[in-house]
Design a protein around this motif. Sequence first.
Motif: not given
Length: 160
Positions: A82-91
């Motif tokens: 389980w990987s938790v709250k990985q930061l990424g971006y979107y548009f």
Amino acid sequence: MKKVLFAMASVAMMVSMMGCEPREKGPSQQEILTNIMGTWKLSAKDGKVCPTDEKFVITYNNDGTRLSSASMYFSTIDKYVWSVKQLGYYFVSDNELVEYNKQNSVHFAVNRINGQEMVLTENKAIMDGKEYLLNEKQSYSRCQSVTDYSAAIIGIWKGV
């Protein structure tokens, strides 16, 4: 002579346009931006309900960031991690949702979105600078998660 060239150019343009498939128009960019905020969980992939141990949860924030948590299967250790709250971006551009981090991005066509359900089709992925167009496009259904159980599960748990 000019009339003949103009007529030939017009016919060529009409023939080339007839070969184009009309693009399926999904929701507008504004409709997507209005409905995407919040936490979503993966509910189905290619029309099949996701098993409990293959879950994906993503939170879209107003500032263009997203936090994703997922259970991923690693065949080398034969376990789900389980990987938790990985930061990424979107548009969002037109009716395309692009999710990305520093090296990779995934491009989705948004087929449908409202306050409860989002249906996406994965169009392409860019991994380490190389673009992969997807011939067999996968469809994902996500449902909005309104209940936050995190406070109820934090603490010490003992197995019985």
